[in-house]
Design a protein around this motif. Structure first.
Motif, PDB file in Angstrom:
ATOM      1  N   TYR A 225     -18.471  10.090  -1.931  1.00 62.42           N
ATOM      2  CA  TYR A 225     -17.999   8.466  -1.842  1.00 62.42           C
ATOM      3  C   TYR A 225     -16.986   8.747  -0.162  1.00 62.42           C
ATOM      4  N   THR A 226     -18.216   9.002   0.741  1.00 58.92           N
ATOM      5  CA  THR A 226     -17.488   9.438   2.164  1.00 58.92           C
ATOM      6  C   THR A 226     -17.477   7.606   2.778  1.00 58.92           C
ATOM      7  N   ALA A 227     -18.251   6.796   2.572  1.00 56.60           N
ATOM      8  CA  ALA A 227     -18.640   5.827   3.147  1.00 56.60           C
ATOM      9  C   ALA A 227     -17.080   4.577   2.408  1.00 56.60           C
ATOM     10  N   TYR A 228     -17.048   5.044   1.665  1.00 54.20           N
ATOM     11  CA  TYR A 228     -16.237   3.925   0.955  1.00 54.20           C
ATOM     12  C   TYR A 228     -14.853   4.684   0.769  1.00 54.20           C
ATOM     13  N   VAL A 229     -14.757   5.548   1.594  1.00 54.23           N
ATOM     14  CA  VAL A 229     -13.221   5.868   1.729  1.00 54.23           C
ATOM     15  C   VAL A 229     -12.509   5.780   3.356  1.00 54.23           C
ATOM     16  N   THR A 230     -13.708   6.023   3.820  1.00 57.56           N
ATOM     17  CA  THR A 230     -14.188   5.579   5.372  1.00 57.56           C
ATOM     18  C   THR A 230     -13.456   3.992   5.246  1.00 57.56           C
ATOM     19  N   THR A 231     -14.356   2.957   4.488  1.00 57.89           N
ATOM     20  CA  THR A 231     -14.199   1.592   4.450  1.00 57.89           C
ATOM     21  C   THR A 231     -12.228   1.498   3.431  1.00 57.89           C
ATOM     22  N   GLY A 232     -12.089   1.810   3.509  1.00 54.05           N
ATOM     23  CA  GLY A 232     -10.636   2.359   2.606  1.00 54.05           C
ATOM     24  C   GLY A 232      -9.788   2.092   3.810  1.00 54.05           C
ATOM     25  N   LEU A 233     -10.193   3.627   3.843  1.00 53.46           N
ATOM     26  CA  LEU A 233      -8.652   4.077   4.548  1.00 53.46           C
ATOM     27  C   LEU A 233      -8.790   2.622   6.441  1.00 53.46           C
ATOM     28  N   PHE A 234     -10.016   1.791   6.452  1.00 57.02           N
ATOM     29  CA  PHE A 234      -9.785   1.166   8.062  1.00 57.02           C
ATOM     30  C   PHE A 234      -8.597   0.523   7.693  1.00 57.02           C
ATOM     31  N   LYS A 235      -8.998  -0.581   6.217  1.00 59.79           N
ATOM     32  CA  LYS A 235      -8.834  -1.262   5.191  1.00 59.79           C
ATOM     33  C   LYS A 235      -6.724  -1.058   5.131  1.00 59.79           C
ATOM     34  N   GLY A 236      -6.773   0.076   4.836  1.00 58.13           N
ATOM     35  CA  GLY A 236      -5.209   0.368   3.883  1.00 58.13           C
ATOM     36  C   GLY A 236      -5.270  -0.080   6.111  1.00 58.13           C
ATOM     37  N   ILE A 237      -5.184   0.965   6.401  1.00 52.95           N
ATOM     38  CA  ILE A 237      -4.476   0.469   7.843  1.00 52.95           C
ATOM     39  C   ILE A 237      -4.056  -0.693   8.256  1.00 52.95           C
ATOM     40  N   ILE A 238      -5.181  -1.064   8.172  1.00 56.86           N
ATOM     41  CA  ILE A 238      -4.692  -3.060   8.988  1.00 56.86           C
ATOM     42  C   ILE A 238      -3.624  -3.420   7.591  1.00 56.86           C
ATOM     43  N   SER A 239      -3.959  -3.062   6.652  1.00 57.43           N
ATOM     44  CA  SER A 239      -2.866  -3.952   5.941  1.00 57.43           C
ATOM     45  C   SER A 239      -1.110  -3.273   5.901  1.00 57.43           C
ATOM     46  N   PHE A 240      -1.562  -1.856   6.464  1.00 61.51           N
ATOM     47  CA  PHE A 240      -0.238  -1.173   6.447  1.00 61.51           C
ATOM     48  C   PHE A 240       0.400  -1.897   7.859  1.00 61.51           C
ATOM     49  N   VAL A 241      -0.430  -1.709   8.733  1.00 64.56           N
ATOM     50  CA  VAL A 241      -0.065  -2.727  10.307  1.00 64.56           C
ATOM     51  C   VAL A 241       0.993  -4.343  10.185  1.00 64.56           C
ATOM     52  N   LYS A 242       0.300  -4.736   8.971  1.00 65.31           N
ATOM     53  CA  LYS A 242       0.248  -6.366   9.063  1.00 65.31           C
ATOM     54  C   LYS A 242       1.383  -6.348   7.687  1.00 65.31           C
ATOM     55  N   GLY A 243       1.892  -5.349   7.415  1.00 69.67           N
ATOM     56  CA  GLY A 243       2.692  -5.557   6.435  1.00 69.67           C
ATOM     57  C   GLY A 243       2.778  -5.515   4.620  1.00 69.67           C
ATOM     58  N   ALA A 244       1.097  -5.331   4.500  1.00 68.52           N
ATOM     59  CA  ALA A 244       0.093  -6.488   3.552  1.00 68.52           C
ATOM     60  C   ALA A 244      -0.169  -5.663   2.696  1.00 68.52           C
ATOM     61  N   GLY A 245      -0.642  -5.554   1.091  1.00 64.75           N
ATOM     62  CA  GLY A 245      -1.575  -4.506   0.564  1.00 64.75           C
ATOM     63  C   GLY A 245      -0.618  -4.211  -0.484  1.00 64.75           C
ATOM     64  N   ARG A 246      -1.182  -3.876  -1.557  1.00 70.23           N
ATOM     65  CA  ARG A 246      -0.785  -3.409  -2.860  1.00 70.23           C
ATOM     66  C   ARG A 246       0.474  -2.674  -2.927  1.00 70.23           C
ATOM     67  N   GLU A 247      -0.369  -1.108  -1.550  1.00 66.80           N
ATOM     68  CA  GLU A 247       0.130   0.069  -1.796  1.00 66.80           C
ATOM     69  C   GLU A 247      -0.930   0.429  -1.081  1.00 66.80           C
ATOM     70  N   GLN A 248       1.313   1.283  -0.516  1.00 64.30           N
ATOM     71  CA  GLN A 248       0.497   2.013   1.292  1.00 64.30           C
ATOM     72  C   GLN A 248       0.659   3.625   0.771  1.00 64.30           C
ATOM     73  N   TYR A 249       1.271   3.904  -0.335  1.00 67.36           N
ATOM     74  CA  TYR A 249       1.212   5.684  -0.524  1.00 67.36           C
ATOM     75  C   TYR A 249       0.106   6.579  -0.645  1.00 67.36           C
ATOM     76  N   SER A 250      -0.951   6.195  -1.221  1.00 70.10           N
ATOM     77  CA  SER A 250      -2.438   6.709  -1.116  1.00 70.10           C
ATOM     78  C   SER A 250      -2.923   7.147   0.180  1.00 70.10           C
ATOM     79  N   LEU A 251      -2.713   5.892   0.930  1.00 76.56           N
ATOM     80  CA  LEU A 251      -2.897   6.279   2.204  1.00 76.56           C
ATOM     81  C   LEU A 251      -2.488   7.287   3.695  1.00 76.56           C
ATOM     82  N   CYS A 252      -0.804   6.534   2.641  1.00 73.25           N
ATOM     83  CA  CYS A 252       0.160   7.866   3.506  1.00 73.25           C
ATOM     84  C   CYS A 252      -0.107   9.086   4.096  1.00 73.25           C
ATOM     85  N   GLY A 253      -0.174   9.335   1.526  1.00 71.88           N
ATOM     86  CA  GLY A 253      -0.368  10.808   1.274  1.00 71.88           C
ATOM     87  C   GLY A 253      -1.821  11.143   1.392  1.00 71.88           C
ATOM     88  N   LEU A 254      -2.714  10.785   1.897  1.00 72.49           N
ATOM     89  CA  LEU A 254      -4.071  11.558   2.634  1.00 72.49           C
ATOM     90  C   LEU A 254      -3.599  11.257   4.068  1.00 72.49           C
TER      91      LEU A 254
END
Length: 530
Positions: free
Chosen positions: A270-299
Motif C-alpha cells: 500500500y506504499t503508493a496509497y500511503v504516499t497519496t494520503g500523505l500529500f492529500k493530508g498535508i494539503i488539507s492540513f495547510v488549508k485547515g480542512a480535512g476530517r482529521e489530522q491526527y494520523s498525519l501528524c502522528g505518522l
C-alpha cells in the motif's frame, strides 16, 4: 463495484488472520527474538518476576511488559515458539481493531474497515508476527491509546480517560518513553486548536494521569528493584533519548534516507496509497480542512523523531505504521483508480509478487509438485482476473496474500533449516541431554539453542576447561565443523559426530538464495559426542 467495496474485505480478513496465525508455529529466528524468548523462559521459571535475567545474568535493555506477557503465556501453554509469540499476536490484532475504531470516529464505516484491513496486511505486520520484538506490543498499545485519546477528545468521557491512561501505560511499559512520544505527536498539534477548558477536558485529565501512573508503576518499580536509580535513569532517558544525544553509545551510522526506504518496503503493498494520503493530508492540513489530522501528524512527526536516532533498525518504526493505514484508507477505498501512476505501480507490484512467488517455490527452495501446480493455478487465475478488468487494487491484495502464504508455508520453514542453533537445541532436548552434559566451544550466540533445549549452555574457549568437561562422559560439544579437529586434539576421538547446516538467516544474500552458490556460503555446525 459498490458491492465489491462493501463485501470484499470481510473474507479477506479471514485469510489475513489465518496467515498471521500460521507464522506462530515457525521456529523463533535469531538474534533478538530468540534472546527475548529465552529471557521470557527464564523469567517464567523464576520465583521473582521483578528481575530479568538472560543466561542467568541480570538483563537491562528492554522493559518488562513483553517478558511478563510471554512468560505468563509459557506458564499457561508451555514453552514453545507459538506461546512466546501469542501475546504479541493478540496485541497486533488489538492494534488492528484500534485502527478501525479510530478511523470510525472520522470516516465512513467502510473506510474504517479498509483501514483495518490495510493495517493487518502491511508487509511489516507479518514480519512483526514472525520476528517478535517488543515493538509489536508497543505498536498495538500506542494505537489503542490513540483511539481512546481521540474518543476522549470527542466525547469528554471518564471511561475514555481511564482507557487512555491504561493504554499509555501499556505503551510506556512496552518500550519506555517512545510509548508516550508517539501519542504526543498524534495529538499535541491538535491541542493548539482545541479550547480544552471550554470543552471541560481538563477536568478529566487528572483521571487519565492517575490510571497512567497506576499502570506504569510495576515497570518502574521493577527497574528500581533490580538496578536502583541507575535502572530508572536507563529506562527513562539513556535507552531512548540517549540514542539521539549519543549518550547511549549505540550507533550504526544509518544513512539519511533509512527511514524512507525502510518505510517504502514495510508498508507494501500500500506504499503508493500511503504516499497519496500523505500529500492529500498535508494539503488539507495547510488549508485547515480535512476530517482529521491526527494520523498525519502522528505518522510524520514520529518517523521524523525516530530518524534522529544514531542507531536505527527497521522494527523501530513499527510504532508509527498503524497510523499509515488511516492515512492510506481514504485514497484506497475511494476511486483512486483513475490516477495513472497508481495503476502503473499496482500493475508492477502485481507482476513482481507473482514472479517472486513462483521463483521461491520453483527455484530458491523447490517445493513438491502439488505446491508448484497450486501456485501456477493461482498465477493463471490472477492473470485472467487482470485481463477481465478486475480492480488492480484488489488483485494487489490477493497477490500479496499469495506471496505471504508462500513465505509462511514454504520459504521460512526451508530457511529455518539453516538456523543450526534451533536444530541442535531440538536434538539435545529430544536426546534428553541435561544442562551440565554439553559445552558450547568458542564464542557464538546461543539464544535459540538455549530456548529450544530449555537449558542454559556452558560456553568456553579454554582448552583445559573443555578437556575437563569432556572427561565426564557422556558429554556433548557444540562447535563449528572447522573446530572438530582441534577438539579431537584436546578431548580425543569422539564416539559420534552430527552435522547441521548453518547460515545467519536474518542476513540473506544473493549467494545464499541462488541454489548453485549456496553451498559455498553455508557453514556446518556440529555436535561431537564423548
Amino acid at each position: 463495484m459498490k458491492h465489491l467495496r462493501e463485501n470484499f474485505p470481510t473474507w479477506v480478513f479471514a485469510l489475513v488472520a489465518l496467515l498471521h496465525f500460521s507464522y506462530l508455529r515457525l521456529d523463533i529466528p535469531e538474534v533478538d527474538a530468540a534472546q527475548l524468548a529465552e529471557i521470557s523462559r527464564e523469567l517464567m521459571l523464576s520465583s521473582n518476576w521483578w528481575e530479568l535475567k538472560f543466561l542467568g545474568e541480570p538483563y537491562l535493555d528492554k522493559p518488562h511488559l513483553l517478558f511478563w506477557l510471554s512468560a505468563l503465556s509459557m506458564k499457561i501453554f508451555g514453552v514453545g515458539d507459538w506461546s512466546y509469540r501469542f501475546p504479541s499476536f493478540l496485541f497486533g490484532w488489538l492494534g488492528v481493531y484500534s485502527v478501525y475504531r479510530f478511523a470510525l470516529l472520522y470516516y465512513h464505516k467502510q473506510v474504517a474497515r479498509t483501514a483495518a484491513l490495510i493495517a493487518a496486511s502491511f508487509f511489516y505486520a507479518y514480519i512483526a508476527t514472525y520476528d517478535v520484538r517488543a515493538d509489536t506490543v508497543l505498536a498495538g498499545s500506542v494505537m489503542f491509546a490513540c483511539w481512546n485519546l481521540a474518543a476522549f477528545i470527542a466525547q469528554n468521557s471518564a471511561y475514555r480517560a481511564v482507557l487512555s491512561g491504561l493504554g499509555l501505560a501499556l505503551a510506556f511499559s512496552a518500550k519506555g518513553p517512545i510509548g508516550l512520544v508517539a501519542p504526543m505527536f498524534v495529538f499535541l498539534p491538535a491541542f493548539f486548536s482545541l479550547n480544552l477548558y471550554r470543552r471541560k477536558l481538563l477536568f478529566r485529565i487528572p483521571l487519565l494521569l492517575l490510571f497512567f501512573a497506576l499502570g506504569s508503576f510495576p515497570v518502574l518499580y521493577a527497574h528500581y528493584k533490580q538496578f536502583g536509580w541507575e535502572g530508572l535513569r536507563f529506562f527513562l532517558w539513556k535507552q531512548s533519548f540517549g540514542r539521539v544525544t549519543g549518550e547511549s553509545g549505540w550507533s550504526n551510522n544509518p544513512d539519511p534516507f533509512f527511514v524512507i526506504h525502510t518505510t517504502a518496503w514495510a508498508l507494501l503493498p500500500y506504499t503508493a496509497y500511503v504516499t497519496t494520503g500523505l500529500f492529500k493530508g498535508i494539503i488539507s492540513f495547510v488549508k485547515g480542512a480535512g476530517r482529521e489530522q491526527y494520523s498525519l501528524c502522528g505518522l510524520v512527526f514520529t518517523l521524523g523523531a525516530l530518524s534522529l536516532s544514531k542507531y536505527q533498525l527497521p522494527h523501530y518504526f513499527y510504532v508509527a505504521y498503524p497510523l499509515a493505514a488511516v492515512v492510506a484508507a481514504p485514497s484506497f477505498f475511494y476511486d483512486s483508480g483513475n490516477q495513472r501512476w497508481i495503476n502503473i505501480i499496482n500493475i508492477s507490484l502485481n507482476g513482481a509478487f507473482l514472479i517472486i512467488s513462483l521463483v521461491m517455490v520453483m527455484y530458491i527452495f523447490p517445493q513438491t509438485l502439488m505446491v508448484k501446480l497450486f501456485c501456477i493455478s493461482c498465477a493463471v487465475i490472477s492473470i485472467y482476473l487482470l485481463l477481465s478488468k478486475f480492480p488492480f487494487k484488489w488483485s494487489l491484495i490477493l497477490h500479496f496474500i499469495l506471496l505471504q502464504g508462500i513465505l509462511s508455508c514454504c520459504f521460512f520453514p526451508e530457511l529455518l533449516n539453516y538456523q543450526s542453533n534451533s536444530a541442535i537445541g531440538k536434538h539435545l532436548k529430544g536426546a534428553g541431554v541435561k544442562q551440565n552434559q554439553y559445552t558450547v566451544y568458542n564464542n557464538w550466540r546461543v539464544y535459540s539453542l538455549s530456548y529450544v533445549s530449555q537449558t542454559i549452555p556452558y560456553i568456553t574457549n579454554v582448552d583445559e576447561q573443555l578437556a575437563l568437561r569432556c572427561s565426564q562422559k557422556p558429554h556433548y560439544v557444540i562447535c563449528f565443523e572447522e573446530d572438530i579437529q582441534k577438539i579431537e586434539k584436546i578431548c580425543g576421538q569422539p564416539s559420534e559426530k552430527l552435522l547441521f547446516l548453518h547460515y545467519p538467516i536474518t542476513q540473506l544474500s544473493l549467494s545464499f538464495l541462488l541454489p548453485h552458490s549456496r553451498p559455498a556460503v553455508v557453514k556446518k555446525a556440529a555436535i561431537v559426542k564423548y
